[in-house]
Enzyme design. Structure first.
Site, PDB file in Angstrom:
ATOM      1  N   ARG A 156      53.992   6.290  48.002  1.00  0.00           N
ATOM      2  CA  ARG A 156      52.668   6.655  48.495  1.00  0.00           C
ATOM      3  C   ARG A 156      52.585   6.182  49.941  1.00  0.00           C
ATOM      4  NH1 ARG A 156      51.881   4.117  43.419  1.00  0.00           N
ATOM      5  NH2 ARG A 156      51.069   5.535  41.807  1.00  0.00           N
ATOM      6  N   LYS A 180      49.855   0.749  43.133  1.00  0.00           N
ATOM      7  CA  LYS A 180      48.460   0.732  42.696  1.00  0.00           C
ATOM      8  C   LYS A 180      48.239  -0.407  41.715  1.00  0.00           C
ATOM      9  CE  LYS A 180      46.761   5.461  43.197  1.00  0.00           C
ATOM     10  NZ  LYS A 180      46.237   6.635  42.485  1.00  0.00           N
ATOM     11  N   HIS A 300      52.275  12.754  50.904  1.00  0.00           N
ATOM     12  CA  HIS A 300      52.339  12.915  49.459  1.00  0.00           C
ATOM     13  C   HIS A 300      53.235  14.085  49.051  1.00  0.00           C
ATOM     14  CE1 HIS A 300      50.529  10.577  46.288  1.00  0.00           C
ATOM     15  NE2 HIS A 300      50.431  11.649  45.523  1.00  0.00           N
ATOM     16  N   ARG A 303      56.479  12.790  48.238  1.00  0.00           N
ATOM     17  CA  ARG A 303      56.468  12.173  46.902  1.00  0.00           C
ATOM     18  C   ARG A 303      56.645  13.243  45.821  1.00  0.00           C
ATOM     19  NH1 ARG A 303      54.765   7.484  44.252  1.00  0.00           N
ATOM     20  NH2 ARG A 303      53.314   7.731  42.509  1.00  0.00           N
ATOM     21  N   HIS A 326      53.958   5.482  38.044  1.00  0.00           N
ATOM     22  CA  HIS A 326      52.844   6.049  37.279  1.00  0.00           C
ATOM     23  C   HIS A 326      52.549   5.185  36.060  1.00  0.00           C
ATOM     24  CE1 HIS A 326      53.404  10.420  38.929  1.00  0.00           C
ATOM     25  NE2 HIS A 326      52.663   9.670  39.710  1.00  0.00           N
ATOM     26  N   TYR A 335      55.174  17.505  36.992  1.00  0.00           N
ATOM     27  CA  TYR A 335      56.376  17.948  37.702  1.00  0.00           C
ATOM     28  C   TYR A 335      57.287  18.778  36.811  1.00  0.00           C
ATOM     29  CZ  TYR A 335      54.762  14.607  41.131  1.00  0.00           C
ATOM     30  OH  TYR A 335      53.992  13.927  42.030  1.00  0.00           O
TER      31      TYR A 335
END
Length: 360
Positions: A156, A180, A300, A303, A326, A335
């Site tokens: 990110r 995150k 992004h 990514r 994630h 994806y």
């Protein structure tokens, strides 16, 4: 209400470990909600805020032509905020319990082909900035390392700008990423990205040393001026002192290198850490050079491309989830839709029985 907003922001930042971008977005959303309430409820009594008030606020936002994604985030902010207030027993009934978030149509993320990535990562060399030559070269080396690292690790943009030199293990070719929720993960760094980082840091170190060497004669002259008369008259006295100072300087350099490890991996022209916006602006500039004007390319996008190419080349979904950081594998599954669509295209073009036959 401002006091409770500040308490909530402190809670999600310190206790829940939300990212700074999420904290900033939540704060903006709550300030907007507070501004909406102020004319109607100057006393900021939460008992006055009902389900109807929340609905009228959402209508107000829709009239401002906010997209569904923005509305969904604002609803999520209010849900978290009123849940926090309920835990603090500041509201008897949560007015947003029955409010549903807008249904968002899932859009497949944009990604680049392998040839497009190759074109993009070469752009910093092709489009080296035209300002002062040395600075232009440094920016080109820095941006080449940024693009290679984004594609190599699927970071990110906030993770990229927070990276410190110490986060890169040059022996093992891995990066320690703080993602995150301040969750740490280890991501392998490809050979192209490692080489680009080494080239950038080598040039940066040489530039710093050159600047230091330019300052030393000036400092030496000032030192001579401050010497006692008897020291000035003794031949070789000052050169001996300089040798001693060089010895102590070499020790200091080791200390400086240790402290350098805490420096940001990527710096701006003025020696400060890069911002997310700076990275976005540079990528937007390089996109124009590639001629990919029909695609939206952002940090992004790298990514998305990282994940898509891994799956295209046989990586399993769980590994890609870990590499991306994630929390839920359902986030990573989007994806698989991309790779499935591409496989269908290949199948339809290549398989004899897949082609539509013309009926004459």
């Amino acid at each position: 209400m401002a006091d409770y907003v500040n308490q909530f922001i402190e809670y999600i930042s310190s206790v829940r470990n939300y990212s700074r971008e999420t904290v900033r977005a939540y704060h903006t959303d709550l300030m907007q909600f507070s501004a909406f309430l102020k004319p109607q409820f100057p006393s900021a009594d939460f008992a006055d805020i009902t389900n109807l008030v929340i609905r009228s606020y959402l209508v107000f936002l829709k009239e401002k032509n906010y997209q569904k994604t923005s509305l969904a985030r604002k609803v999520a902010t209010l849900k978290s905020f009123f849940k926090f207030l309920a835990q603090k027993r500041l509201v008897a009934n949560n007015p947003i319990t029955l409010i549903r978030s807008p249904r968002i149509n899932k859009k497949l993320p944009d990604f680049m082909t392998e040839s497009e990535v190759k074109n993009m990562v070469h752009q910093p060399v092709i489009q080296a900035p035209k300002f002062r030559p040395n600075e232009g070269r440094m920016v080109a080396l820095r941006d080449a390392a940024i693009l290679e690292l984004l594609y190599s690790c699927g970071l990110r943009v906030s993770e990229l700008t927070q990276l410190k030199i110490k986060d890169i293990d040059f022996n093992s070719s891995v990066a320690h990423i703080l993602g995150k929720g301040r969750k740490e993960r280890i991501v392998p760094v490809g050979s192209f990205a490692m080489k680009a980082i080494e080239n950038y840091l080598t040039a940066r170190g040489k530039e710093a040393q050159d600047n230091k060497n330019q300052q030393e004669p000036h400092m030496a002259n000032k030192a001579v001026a401050k010497q006692k008369p008897e020291l000035r008259s003794r031949p070789g006295a000052f050169s001996q002192r300089l040798k001693r100072s060089e010895l102590s300087a070499s020790v200091t350099t080791i200390t400086e290198r240790a402290s350098e490890q805490n420096s940001h991996l990527f710096l701006n022209r003025f020696g400060g850490g890069l911002t997310d916006r700076s990275v976005r602006n540079e990528i937007a500039r390089y996109r124009l050079g590639t001629g990919l004007t029909n695609k939206r390319i952002s940090p992004h996008t790298f990514r998305h491309t990282f994940a898509t190419h891994l799956l295209d080349h046989g990586a399993d979904l769980r590994s890609v989830q870990e590499l991306l950081g994630h929390k839920s594998i359902s986030t990573t599954q989007i994806y698989t839709h991309i790779t499935t669509n591409r496989l269908k295209e290949v199948y339809n073009q290549a398989h004899p029985r897949a082609r539509k036959t013309k009926i004459g």
